[in-house]
Design a protein around this motif. Sequence first.
Motif, PDB file in Angstrom:
ATOM      1  N   LEU A 175      27.172  -4.559   1.470  1.00 28.70           N
ATOM      2  CA  LEU A 175      26.821  -5.191   0.208  1.00 28.70           C
ATOM      3  C   LEU A 175      26.343  -4.127  -0.771  1.00 28.70           C
ATOM      4  N   ASN A 176      26.254  -4.485  -2.022  1.00 28.52           N
ATOM      5  CA  ASN A 176      25.821  -3.529  -3.035  1.00 28.52           C
ATOM      6  C   ASN A 176      24.306  -3.511  -3.198  1.00 28.52           C
ATOM      7  N   SER A 177      23.608  -3.570  -2.094  1.00 29.25           N
ATOM      8  CA  SER A 177      22.155  -3.462  -2.173  1.00 29.25           C
ATOM      9  C   SER A 177      21.781  -2.003  -2.384  1.00 29.25           C
ATOM     10  N   ILE A 178      20.552  -1.804  -2.812  1.00 30.73           N
ATOM     11  CA  ILE A 178      20.083  -0.430  -3.020  1.00 30.73           C
ATOM     12  C   ILE A 178      19.908   0.288  -1.687  1.00 30.73           C
ATOM     13  N   ASP A 179      19.289  -0.394  -0.733  1.00 28.76           N
ATOM     14  CA  ASP A 179      19.044   0.240   0.556  1.00 28.76           C
ATOM     15  C   ASP A 179      18.645  -0.814   1.572  1.00 28.76           C
ATOM     16  N   TYR A 180      18.375  -0.351   2.784  1.00 27.05           N
ATOM     17  CA  TYR A 180      18.078  -1.226   3.910  1.00 27.05           C
ATOM     18  C   TYR A 180      17.018  -0.539   4.759  1.00 27.05           C
ATOM     19  N   LEU A 181      15.872  -1.173   4.952  1.00 30.02           N
ATOM     20  CA  LEU A 181      14.774  -0.565   5.696  1.00 30.02           C
ATOM     21  C   LEU A 181      14.463  -1.391   6.932  1.00 30.02           C
ATOM     22  N   LEU A 182      14.413  -0.732   8.080  1.00 30.34           N
ATOM     23  CA  LEU A 182      14.068  -1.400   9.324  1.00 30.34           C
ATOM     24  C   LEU A 182      12.569  -1.353   9.550  1.00 30.34           C
ATOM     25  N   LYS A 183      12.008  -2.448  10.057  1.00 35.40           N
ATOM     26  CA  LYS A 183      10.585  -2.506  10.378  1.00 35.40           C
ATOM     27  C   LYS A 183      10.331  -1.896  11.756  1.00 35.40           C
ATOM     28  N   PRO A 184       9.177  -1.304  11.985  1.00 31.49           N
ATOM     29  CA  PRO A 184       8.138  -1.006  10.982  1.00 31.49           C
ATOM     30  C   PRO A 184       8.629   0.065  10.015  1.00 31.49           C
ATOM     31  N   ASP A 190       9.212   3.076   7.747  1.00 30.13           N
ATOM     32  CA  ASP A 190       8.815   4.477   7.788  1.00 30.13           C
ATOM     33  C   ASP A 190       8.531   4.989   6.373  1.00 30.13           C
ATOM     34  N   ASP A 191       7.445   5.753   6.226  1.00 28.94           N
ATOM     35  CA  ASP A 191       7.035   6.242   4.908  1.00 28.94           C
ATOM     36  C   ASP A 191       8.145   7.023   4.217  1.00 28.94           C
ATOM     37  N   GLU A 192       8.788   7.929   4.958  1.00 28.60           N
ATOM     38  CA  GLU A 192       9.801   8.787   4.345  1.00 28.60           C
ATOM     39  C   GLU A 192      11.048   7.994   3.961  1.00 28.60           C
ATOM     40  N   LYS A 200      13.509   6.457  -4.399  1.00 24.32           N
ATOM     41  CA  LYS A 200      14.205   7.489  -5.173  1.00 24.32           C
ATOM     42  C   LYS A 200      15.646   7.062  -5.467  1.00 24.32           C
ATOM     43  N   LYS A 201      16.277   6.442  -4.489  1.00 20.45           N
ATOM     44  CA  LYS A 201      17.647   5.992  -4.668  1.00 20.45           C
ATOM     45  C   LYS A 201      17.713   4.931  -5.770  1.00 20.45           C
ATOM     46  N   TYR A 202      16.741   4.015  -5.764  1.00 22.59           N
ATOM     47  CA  TYR A 202      16.709   2.985  -6.800  1.00 22.59           C
ATOM     48  C   TYR A 202      16.525   3.617  -8.182  1.00 22.59           C
ATOM     49  N   ARG A 203      15.589   4.558  -8.278  1.00 14.08           N
ATOM     50  CA  ARG A 203      15.325   5.181  -9.577  1.00 14.08           C
ATOM     51  C   ARG A 203      16.557   5.919 -10.084  1.00 14.08           C
ATOM     52  N   HIS A 204      17.314   6.508  -9.180  1.00 14.49           N
ATOM     53  CA  HIS A 204      18.525   7.235  -9.563  1.00 14.49           C
ATOM     54  C   HIS A 204      19.609   6.276 -10.041  1.00 14.49           C
ATOM     55  N   LEU A 205      19.699   5.101  -9.380  1.00 15.28           N
ATOM     56  CA  LEU A 205      20.760   4.155  -9.690  1.00 15.28           C
ATOM     57  C   LEU A 205      20.360   3.131 -10.739  1.00 15.28           C
ATOM     58  N   LYS A 206      19.124   3.184 -11.206  1.00 18.58           N
ATOM     59  CA  LYS A 206      18.593   2.124 -12.067  1.00 18.58           C
ATOM     60  C   LYS A 206      19.501   1.761 -13.232  1.00 18.58           C
ATOM     61  N   PRO A 207      20.113   2.716 -13.942  1.00 18.70           N
ATOM     62  CA  PRO A 207      20.979   2.320 -15.060  1.00 18.70           C
ATOM     63  C   PRO A 207      22.149   1.441 -14.624  1.00 18.70           C
ATOM     64  N   ARG A 247       0.837  -1.213   0.000  1.00 16.87           N
ATOM     65  CA  ARG A 247       0.000   0.000   0.000  1.00 16.87           C
ATOM     66  C   ARG A 247       0.869   1.260   0.000  1.00 16.87           C
ATOM     67  N   LEU A 248       1.936   1.267   0.818  1.00 12.85           N
ATOM     68  CA  LEU A 248       2.837   2.425   0.855  1.00 12.85           C
ATOM     69  C   LEU A 248       3.521   2.642  -0.491  1.00 12.85           C
ATOM     70  N   LEU A 249       3.907   1.548  -1.146  1.00 11.78           N
ATOM     71  CA  LEU A 249       4.529   1.672  -2.468  1.00 11.78           C
ATOM     72  C   LEU A 249       3.517   2.195  -3.490  1.00 11.78           C
ATOM     73  N   GLY A 250       2.272   1.767  -3.373  1.00  7.69           N
ATOM     74  CA  GLY A 250       1.232   2.274  -4.262  1.00  7.69           C
ATOM     75  C   GLY A 250       1.076   3.771  -4.157  1.00  7.69           C
ATOM     76  N   GLU A 251       1.224   4.294  -2.929  1.00  5.57           N
ATOM     77  CA  GLU A 251       1.135   5.741  -2.734  1.00  5.57           C
ATOM     78  C   GLU A 251       2.308   6.470  -3.366  1.00  5.57           C
ATOM     79  N   LEU A 252       3.394   5.732  -3.670  1.00  5.40           N
ATOM     80  CA  LEU A 252       4.561   6.309  -4.352  1.00  5.40           C
ATOM     81  C   LEU A 252       4.535   5.992  -5.848  1.00  5.40           C
ATOM     82  N   ASP A 253       3.379   5.530  -6.334  1.00  4.10           N
ATOM     83  CA  ASP A 253       3.208   5.162  -7.752  1.00  4.10           C
ATOM     84  C   ASP A 253       4.123   4.017  -8.155  1.00  4.10           C
ATOM     85  N   VAL A 254       4.378   3.118  -7.216  1.00  2.52           N
ATOM     86  CA  VAL A 254       5.143   1.905  -7.503  1.00  2.52           C
ATOM     87  C   VAL A 254       4.182   0.729  -7.399  1.00  2.52           C
TER      88      VAL A 254
END
Length: 251
Positions: free
Chosen positions: A90-99, A101-103, A110-117, A18-25
């Motif tokens: 590691l060369n992951s895009i990012d790391y998110l801790l639960k729960p 956070d929206d921001e 945004k980081k993924y979209r920037h690094l996508k190429p 649902r949170l990703l949907g709010e980011l148009d993902v």
Amino acid sequence: MNVIIIEDEKPAARRLGRLLGELDVAVSTMLHSVEESIAWFQENEHPDLIFLDIQLSDGLSFEIFDAVDVKSAIIFTTAYDEYALQAFKLNSIDYLLKPIDDEELESAVKKYRHLKPETKKLGLDFEDIKKLLVNPLEREYKKRFTVRVGQHLKIINADEVECFYSENKGTYAATSDGRNYLLDTTLENLEEELKPDTFFRVSRKFYVNINYIKDIISYTNSRLQIKLNSFSEQEIIVSRERVKDFKLWLE
């Protein structure tokens, strides 16, 4: 972009979707176990991006990559912050801790979209992080609580608790036999100790056990009122901002 979620806790997976949907993902698929994920990767085109929980119900998610050569970019999600520094190596895009956070989620996208190429150049060495997990964490939730009753200690099983609630700076467990016990903890500390499929925090004051919900009633301002089997000392109201997640949790 083609995005999937691998997460064993279905309410958490739905919330992330649902949170990703709010980011148009748009999330195309949600997978909930190592076995299910391996079968899916063997039969489907691999996604651009995976939101990957480290600990799944049937093992560590890295077992997926032992069986399948996955080229997707990865954003880790987990409740275990002790792995954060190592995972960032590691060369992951990012790391998110639960729960989550929206921001922080928005920043990771945004980081993924920037690094996508560059994502095709990502080389995740899962062996490195598996070495950190020589003794894999068994996801254990608190099964019992010890409370003081006069000069005695009493053991309360978590599955006997209808709800946990806060009152006058104290935290209480209300049991199915109609008793209330003062605990030496806080609702915030309980967040990582309670099984999420069984307990849900409906407001700042209450966690409820799904097995003791007797009735759910529409309430003012788009909220809900919960009736439990025994507990009746206070009204239990699902706060408006938690109603959507509460309904998903019920499923």
